[in-house]
Scaffold this motif. Sequence first.
Motif, PDB file in Angstrom:
ATOM      1  N   THR A   8     -50.496  68.373  15.125  1.00 21.55           N
ATOM      2  CA  THR A   8     -50.300  67.976  16.517  1.00 21.55           C
ATOM      3  C   THR A   8     -48.827  68.157  16.873  1.00 21.55           C
ATOM      4  N   GLU A   9     -48.523  68.141  18.164  1.00 20.63           N
ATOM      5  CA  GLU A   9     -47.130  68.268  18.618  1.00 20.63           C
ATOM      6  C   GLU A   9     -46.261  67.163  18.020  1.00 20.63           C
ATOM      7  N   LYS A  12     -45.582  67.907  14.334  1.00 22.53           N
ATOM      8  CA  LYS A  12     -44.607  68.997  14.159  1.00 22.53           C
ATOM      9  C   LYS A  12     -43.189  68.502  14.427  1.00 22.53           C
TER      10      LYS A  12
END
Length: 98
Positions: A8-9, A12
Motif C-alpha cells: 500500500t502507499e 511504501k
Amino acid sequence: MKSPIQLTEKAKLEIKSTLQANKIPDTYGLRVGLKGGACSGTFVLGFDTATEFDQTYLIEGVKVLIDKRHLMYVIGVSVDYEEGANGSGYTVSSAEKK
C-alpha cells in the motif's frame, strides 16, 4: 514480471522512511516470508540481505526479497502500515481465495 505481493502507499512510505532514517544500506530489502508450516505459518516481515534462495523484486522503488520456497504461499498478499490506538505497525493480509 508481475509483482507477487502488493504494497500500500502507506507501507511504501514507511518502508522507505525506515530505510533512510536508519541508514540501512541498499543491499538490504524488505523480506516477506513465512515462519512455521505452510498451512499454519505466520507471515514475517523484516529488513534483510538476499541469499541464494531468494527471488528479488523491485516493487515501485522498494526492494522485496522472497524465499523461493515461500513464494507460492505469499503470492497475492498485501502489506500495509497502520497507526492505531494500540500502536502502529505493518500488517500482512492474504487475498481471499474464491
